[in-house]
Design a protein around this motif. Structure first.
Motif, PDB file in Angstrom:
ATOM      1  N   MET A   1       0.898  -1.238   0.036  1.00 35.20           N
ATOM      2  CA  MET A   1      -0.122   0.069   0.138  1.00 35.20           C
ATOM      3  C   MET A   1       0.811   1.124   0.174  1.00 35.20           C
ATOM      4  SD  MET A   1      -2.994   1.223  -0.055  1.00 35.20           S
ATOM      5  CE  MET A   1      -3.303   2.852  -0.079  1.00 35.20           C
ATOM      6  N   HIS A   2       1.900   1.112   0.852  1.00 39.22           N
ATOM      7  CA  HIS A   2       2.418   2.370   1.102  1.00 39.22           C
ATOM      8  C   HIS A   2       3.635   2.716  -0.110  1.00 39.22           C
ATOM      9  CE1 HIS A   2       4.653   5.576   3.643  1.00 39.22           C
ATOM     10  NE2 HIS A   2       5.647   4.939   3.254  1.00 39.22           N
ATOM     11  N   GLY A   3       4.167   1.446  -0.712  1.00 38.52           N
ATOM     12  CA  GLY A   3       4.978   1.547  -1.991  1.00 38.52           C
ATOM     13  C   GLY A   3       4.183   2.029  -3.204  1.00 38.52           C
ATOM     14  N   LEU A   4       2.856   1.453  -3.209  1.00 44.73           N
ATOM     15  CA  LEU A   4       2.115   1.938  -4.402  1.00 44.73           C
ATOM     16  C   LEU A   4       1.666   3.406  -4.419  1.00 44.73           C
ATOM     17  CD1 LEU A   4      -1.008  -0.635  -4.899  1.00 44.73           C
ATOM     18  CD2 LEU A   4       0.851   0.078  -6.496  1.00 44.73           C
ATOM     19  N   THR A   5       1.587   3.879  -3.135  1.00 49.42           N
ATOM     20  CA  THR A   5       1.246   5.447  -3.123  1.00 49.42           C
ATOM     21  C   THR A   5       2.609   6.037  -3.324  1.00 49.42           C
ATOM     22  OG1 THR A   5       0.432   4.825  -0.992  1.00 49.42           O
ATOM     23  CG2 THR A   5       0.187   6.950  -1.303  1.00 49.42           C
ATOM     24  N   ILE A   6       3.717   5.688  -3.093  1.00 48.46           N
ATOM     25  CA  ILE A   6       4.924   6.314  -3.584  1.00 48.46           C
ATOM     26  C   ILE A   6       4.887   6.209  -4.920  1.00 48.46           C
ATOM     27  CG2 ILE A   6       7.682   6.290  -3.390  1.00 48.46           C
ATOM     28  CD1 ILE A   6       7.197   5.499  -0.556  1.00 48.46           C
ATOM     29  N   LEU A   7       4.732   5.088  -5.487  1.00 51.88           N
ATOM     30  CA  LEU A   7       4.749   5.057  -6.895  1.00 51.88           C
ATOM     31  C   LEU A   7       4.225   5.787  -7.815  1.00 51.88           C
ATOM     32  CD1 LEU A   7       6.235   3.124  -9.111  1.00 51.88           C
ATOM     33  CD2 LEU A   7       4.314   1.759  -9.056  1.00 51.88           C
ATOM     34  N   PHE A   8       2.753   5.869  -7.202  1.00 51.94           N
ATOM     35  CA  PHE A   8       1.862   6.776  -7.796  1.00 51.94           C
ATOM     36  C   PHE A   8       2.230   8.272  -7.762  1.00 51.94           C
ATOM     37  CE2 PHE A   8      -1.941   9.570  -7.475  1.00 51.94           C
ATOM     38  CZ  PHE A   8      -2.593   9.457  -8.372  1.00 51.94           C
ATOM     39  N   SER A   9       2.791   8.832  -6.769  1.00 52.14           N
ATOM     40  CA  SER A   9       3.331  10.112  -6.536  1.00 52.14           C
ATOM     41  C   SER A   9       4.412  10.357  -7.517  1.00 52.14           C
ATOM     42  CB  SER A   9       3.600  10.236  -5.113  1.00 52.14           C
ATOM     43  OG  SER A   9       2.767   9.811  -4.066  1.00 52.14           O
ATOM     44  N   VAL A  10       5.105   9.263  -7.470  1.00 58.24           N
ATOM     45  CA  VAL A  10       6.361   9.667  -8.508  1.00 58.24           C
ATOM     46  C   VAL A  10       6.130   9.789  -9.999  1.00 58.24           C
ATOM     47  CG1 VAL A  10       8.537   8.727  -9.298  1.00 58.24           C
ATOM     48  CG2 VAL A  10       8.124   8.535  -6.831  1.00 58.24           C
TER      49      VAL A  10
ATOM     50  N   SER B   1      -0.761  12.038   1.720  1.00 58.28           N
ATOM     51  CA  SER B   1      -0.387  11.041   0.968  1.00 58.28           C
ATOM     52  C   SER B   1       0.734  10.861   0.065  1.00 58.28           C
ATOM     53  CB  SER B   1      -1.688  10.112   0.328  1.00 58.28           C
ATOM     54  OG  SER B   1      -2.773  10.024   1.100  1.00 58.28           O
ATOM     55  N   TYR B   2       0.909  11.894  -0.484  1.00 57.17           N
ATOM     56  CA  TYR B   2       1.768  12.687  -1.147  1.00 57.17           C
ATOM     57  C   TYR B   2       3.149  12.738  -0.877  1.00 57.17           C
ATOM     58  CZ  TYR B   2       4.102  15.144  -5.288  1.00 57.17           C
ATOM     59  OH  TYR B   2       4.930  15.551  -6.367  1.00 57.17           O
ATOM     60  N   VAL B   3       3.170  12.956   0.547  1.00 52.41           N
ATOM     61  CA  VAL B   3       4.402  13.273   1.437  1.00 52.41           C
ATOM     62  C   VAL B   3       5.685  12.229   1.386  1.00 52.41           C
ATOM     63  CG1 VAL B   3       5.500  13.628   3.403  1.00 52.41           C
ATOM     64  CG2 VAL B   3       3.446  15.017   2.827  1.00 52.41           C
ATOM     65  N   PRO B   4       5.306  10.869   1.268  1.00 54.26           N
ATOM     66  CA  PRO B   4       6.420   9.984   1.067  1.00 54.26           C
ATOM     67  C   PRO B   4       6.957  10.023  -0.098  1.00 54.26           C
ATOM     68  CG  PRO B   4       4.508   8.926   2.289  1.00 54.26           C
ATOM     69  CD  PRO B   4       4.022  10.300   1.668  1.00 54.26           C
ATOM     70  N   GLY B   5       6.371  10.004  -1.234  1.00 57.89           N
ATOM     71  CA  GLY B   5       7.068  10.169  -2.499  1.00 57.89           C
ATOM     72  C   GLY B   5       7.687  11.492  -2.733  1.00 57.89           C
ATOM     73  N   GLN B   6       7.018  12.525  -2.228  1.00 57.55           N
ATOM     74  CA  GLN B   6       7.739  13.906  -2.247  1.00 57.55           C
ATOM     75  C   GLN B   6       8.852  13.815  -1.418  1.00 57.55           C
ATOM     76  OE1 GLN B   6       5.879  16.710   0.470  1.00 57.55           O
ATOM     77  NE2 GLN B   6       6.008  18.411  -1.281  1.00 57.55           N
ATOM     78  N   ARG B   7       9.100  12.995  -0.463  1.00 63.19           N
ATOM     79  CA  ARG B   7      10.284  12.982   0.444  1.00 63.19           C
ATOM     80  C   ARG B   7      11.543  12.463  -0.424  1.00 63.19           C
ATOM     81  NH1 ARG B   7       8.234  11.919   5.802  1.00 63.19           N
ATOM     82  NH2 ARG B   7       7.680  14.060   6.701  1.00 63.19           N
ATOM     83  N   ILE B   8      11.288  11.428  -1.132  1.00 65.40           N
ATOM     84  CA  ILE B   8      12.193  10.753  -1.783  1.00 65.40           C
ATOM     85  C   ILE B   8      12.798  11.724  -3.040  1.00 65.40           C
ATOM     86  CG2 ILE B   8      12.533   8.779  -3.305  1.00 65.40           C
ATOM     87  CD1 ILE B   8      10.620   7.063  -1.910  1.00 65.40           C
ATOM     88  N   MET B   9      11.789  12.272  -3.873  1.00 64.47           N
ATOM     89  CA  MET B   9      12.023  13.150  -4.915  1.00 64.47           C
ATOM     90  C   MET B   9      12.920  14.319  -4.533  1.00 64.47           C
ATOM     91  SD  MET B   9       8.748  12.934  -7.500  1.00 64.47           S
ATOM     92  CE  MET B   9       7.436  12.712  -6.209  1.00 64.47           C
ATOM     93  N   THR B  10      12.495  14.919  -3.508  1.00 58.79           N
ATOM     94  CA  THR B  10      13.220  15.987  -3.086  1.00 58.79           C
ATOM     95  C   THR B  10      14.523  15.852  -2.446  1.00 58.79           C
ATOM     96  OG1 THR B  10      11.240  16.195  -1.770  1.00 58.79           O
ATOM     97  CG2 THR B  10      12.113  18.330  -2.136  1.00 58.79           C
TER      98      THR B  10
END
Lengths: 230, 122
Positions: A1-10, A55-64
């Motif tokens: 679930m978490h991984g999917l959200t990150i993938l979606f954000s990216v 929900s966007y924050v975890p993906g945002q952290r990786i990209m930033t």
């Protein structure tokens, strides 16, 4: 679930980037800014799908995070241009130093006079430097990275539309001085305009952009203390 | 093969960034880690410890797409819509005046010094 959200954000962010870049390259209008357009697309999608910002924050952290190594990479063009840097060191250090200080002090004083809240003022201080510096400077001193980046884009858009005309009007015609002013006052967007004026202006603007970021970060603690002393 | 090379270079840039962060944290510098990282890499390049071919492909790639990384940062604006509504005029005024003064200050002093320098060396 978490991984999917990150993938979606990216994927969402990459899609928004590609789309806004294609639009910009097609129309080349300075108001079609890739950062604002891209962020607008992401925000619109999140709102439309009722996805909360959290929900966007975890993906945002990786990209930033990747912005860090990317910024360190700015040392490469700086090193490639080192002979230019050495030849014009007086103009560069005086011009960039004065510009960086003037930018922070005038923006801060106007914000104080207008009674802007502290976090808004702190997000306004690094308005003339490129986003990776502005974001970190705002964060360290208690401003908002997102607000700071929007202010940076507003400054860059304004500077790239009117900067050249203002300099000409003020009788600043020397290519080195014009490049330094465009890079110090309007970071990457000013640098792009400087490259349209000429190679020399562009190289100077690129140097100025990086050095203005370093100078602003260095002086920021002092300026913050001066403006917000109790 | 080329991807592997870029990946290696990317790792080196990331390591220098992490080192910059650590230096800033341990020395209690009021300066961001990425600024320390740039200065570090610039010094390493000048000393010849790191050579352009160790970092340039990755650096050029990242810098070409630098704008991409700004987008997720700006999404944070979602939380700040009200600020523009409420303080829009003051913000616009601060941005316009301060940017104009920055252009004029930098441009004027650089032009003055350049002319001054040219007349000394000619």
């Amino acid at each position: 679930m978490h991984g999917l959200t990150i993938l979606f954000s990216v994927l969402l962010t990459v899609g928004a980037y590609l789309l806004s870049k294609a639009l910009y390259l097609r129309y080349r209008h300075p108001l079609l800014n890739i950062v604002l357009l891209g962020a607008g697309l992401v925000i619109a999608t999140l709102l439309a799908l009722r996805i909360p910002y959290q929900s966007y924050v975890p993906g945002q952290r990786i990209m930033t995070w990747l912005l860090g190594p990317a910024t360190v990479g700015l040392a490469v063009p700086l090193y490639r241009q080192r002979s230019l840097l050495r030849r014009h060191r007086r103009e560069i250090f005086a011009g960039v130093g004065l510009g960086a200080l003037a930018s922070m002090l005038t923006a801060g004083l106007i914000a104080l006079a207008a009674g802007l809240p502290k976090d808004v003022l702190l997000s306004l201080l690094p308005k003339s430097v490129t986003i990776p510096f502005a974001v970190e400077i705002a964060r360290i001193h208690g401003g908002s990275p997102g607000l700071a980046s929007a202010i940076v884009v507003a400054t860059g858009t304004l500077g790239s539309v009117f900067g050249g005309t203002l300099l000409t009007w003020a009788g600043i015609k020397a290519p080195v001085a014009r490049g330094l002013a465009l890079g110090t006052g309007a970071h990457g967007q000013g640098t792009a305009m400087a490259f349209m004026e000429g190679e020399r202006q562009g190289s100077m603007a690129g140097l100025a952009m990086t050095l203005a970021g370093i100078t602003t970060a260095t002086f920021a603690p002092l300026v913050v203390r001066l403006l917000l002393r109790h | 093969m080329k991807q592997l090379k870029i990946l290696g270079q990317l790792t080196l840039l990331a390591l220098i960034y992490l080192l910059g962060n650590q230096v800033a944290r341990l020395a209690h510098l009021p300066v961001p880690g990425n600024v320390v990282g740039i200065i570090l890499l610039y010094l390493l390049l000048n000393l010849g410890v790191v050579r352009l071919e160790h970092v340039q492909e990755a650096a050029d790639f990242l810098l070409r797409h630098l704008v991409f990384f700004f987008i997720p940062v700006a999404v944070d604006l979602m939380n700040w819509g009200g600020v523009f509504y409420r303080y829009g005029l003051a913000l616009a005024l601060a941005i316009v005046l301060s940017t104009a003064l920055t252009f004029l200050g930098t441009g004027a002093i650089a032009q003055w010094l350049e002319k001054d320098g040219a007349s000394c060396t000619d």
